[in-house]
Design a protein around this motif. Structure first.
Motif, short mmCIF file in Angstrom:
data_model
loop_
_atom_site.label_atom_id
_atom_site.label_comp_id
_atom_site.label_asym_id
_atom_site.label_seq_id
_atom_site.Cartn_x
_atom_site.Cartn_y
_atom_site.Cartn_z
N THR A 174 0.75 -1.05 -0.04
CA THR A 174 -0.06 0.02 0.17
C THR A 174 1.07 1.02 0.01
OG1 THR A 174 -0.28 0.16 2.33
CG2 THR A 174 -1.99 -1.14 1.07
N GLY A 175 2.29 1.02 -0.16
CA GLY A 175 3.22 2.04 -0.15
C GLY A 175 3.29 3.11 0.86
N GLN A 176 3.19 2.30 2.23
CA GLN A 176 3.22 3.14 3.62
C GLN A 176 4.60 2.82 4.00
OE1 GLN A 176 -0.62 2.97 6.12
NE2 GLN A 176 -0.83 1.19 4.90
N ILE A 177 5.35 1.97 3.80
CA ILE A 177 6.83 1.60 4.11
C ILE A 177 7.79 1.99 3.00
CG2 ILE A 177 8.17 -0.14 5.19
CD1 ILE A 177 5.95 -1.57 6.16
N LEU A 178 8.63 2.94 3.32
CA LEU A 178 9.44 3.53 2.50
C LEU A 178 10.78 3.48 2.69
CD1 LEU A 178 7.62 7.05 1.80
CD2 LEU A 178 7.19 4.51 0.56
N GLU A 179 11.74 3.18 1.60
CA GLU A 179 13.30 3.36 1.92
C GLU A 179 13.50 4.69 2.25
OE1 GLU A 179 15.19 1.09 -1.37
OE2 GLU A 179 13.74 -0.62 -1.17
N LEU A 180 14.66 5.34 2.74
CA LEU A 180 14.88 6.43 3.04
C LEU A 180 14.89 7.43 1.91
CD1 LEU A 180 15.96 8.44 4.97
CD2 LEU A 180 18.38 7.60 4.75
N GLU A 181 15.55 6.96 0.88
CA GLU A 181 15.66 7.91 -0.44
C GLU A 181 13.97 8.17 -1.05
OE1 GLU A 181 17.24 5.10 -0.19
OE2 GLU A 181 19.42 5.79 0.25
#
Length: 300
Positions: free
Chosen positions: A60-67
């Motif tokens: 769902t696009g809630q967990i992102l890598e730092l960049e």
């Protein structure tokens, strides 16, 4: 070590021939051959930002890598940049590093615009310098879609993670799921958690997390604000700084907004209203929106 990545499948026979050829001139250096199937699996498993850029829906696009988080944050017209240098938070940074090294959870609290997200970024940066086996993940709110499956996909059992939950109060029920996931999952590795939250909803987050170590950020003094605005990045004259401090009351976000606007028109530094009006004018005219709920929300 030699790593070869192929855009086709690699059979055991192909690999054996490659290894033999490599051994003919160097028997010490290792060889790793990655075929297209293995390559795709590695991307899907470990590099979710690339998967999303390829248009493949995995979560769902809630967990992102730092960049990814930085890219998304910088796109927002309602936010000031996170790329500028961190000033005046040496004590909080030192305390935060000590706490996150010794404990598994840390709460960063403060008013809107005081620099909570900026401090979390600097904490993760310095933490990783001495803990390279940890992976950074940022969790953001996305319409409160259920996050449990995302956690199962992205937070692997055999890896260490430092997870930053930005504006934790906005996640509502998902915050409880994050806590439950960390506490209930039988893990071979470790998870550390940094949460940012605005003061007026800090108690709400504490109810979900239980007792937690907290760093509370306050607005800057005139001298502290001068350290930022007189730096090479802004180079603001002292005359402007006094006016910016008066209008921002030491709030760094509003101060930077004022600095960007005030150099074009000093009169706009007389009132925070003019700064917001100028800064957010790019959002367009209200008349372009016909939805009644939009007018109500804008009025509030």
């Amino acid at each position: 070590k030699i790593i070869l990545i192929f855009n086709s499948k690699i059979s055991p026979k192909d690999y054996h021939q490659l290894a033999q050829y490599k051994d003919s001139f160097d028997s010490i250096t290792k060889l790793e051959a990655i075929g297209i199937d293995d390559f795709a699996t590695r991307i899907y498993k470990d590099y979710h930002s690339i998967v999303r850029k390829l248009g493949i829906p995995i979560d769902t696009g809630q967990i992102l890598e730092l960049e990814e988080f930085l890219e998304l944050y910088e796109k927002s017209k309602f936010a000031t940049t996170l790329s500028n240098k961190l000033f005046n938070r040496e004590r909080e940074l030192k305390e935060g590093l000590q706490l996150i090294n010794s404990l598994n959870a840390l709460l960063i609290a403060g008013k809107a615009g005081v620099g909570k997200t900026k401090l979390s970024l600097e904490l993760t940066k310095q933490f990783i310098e001495n803990n390279s086996d940890y992976h950074i993940k940022y969790i953001i709110n996305n319409a409160n879609l259920d996050i449990w499956d995302d956690l199962k996909i992205q937070i692997l059992n055999n890896k260490n993670y430092l997870i930053v939950v930005d504006d934790a109060n906005k996640l509502q029920s998902n915050l409880e799921q994050i806590i439950n996931f960390i506490e209930r999952e039988k893990r071979e590795s470790n998870i550390k958690l940094i949460l940012t939250v605005r003061n007026y909803v800090k108690e709400q987050v504490e109810n979900a997390t239980g007792k937690i170590a907290t760093i509370e950020l306050s607005n800057f003094t005139n001298i502290e604000l001068s350290n930022i605005l007189q730096s090479e990045e802004f180079n603001i004259p002292q005359h402007y700084i006094d006016k910016i401090f008066n209008v921002s009351k030491g709030n760094p976000r509003l101060a930077i907004m004022a600095a960007l606007i005030g150099l074009k028109d000093e009169k706009k530094l007389d009132n925070a209203y003019f700064i917001h009006e100028e800064y957010f004018s790019s959002q367009g005219e209200l008349s372009k929106h016909q939805n009644l709920d939009f007018y109500k929300t804008a009025g509030v």
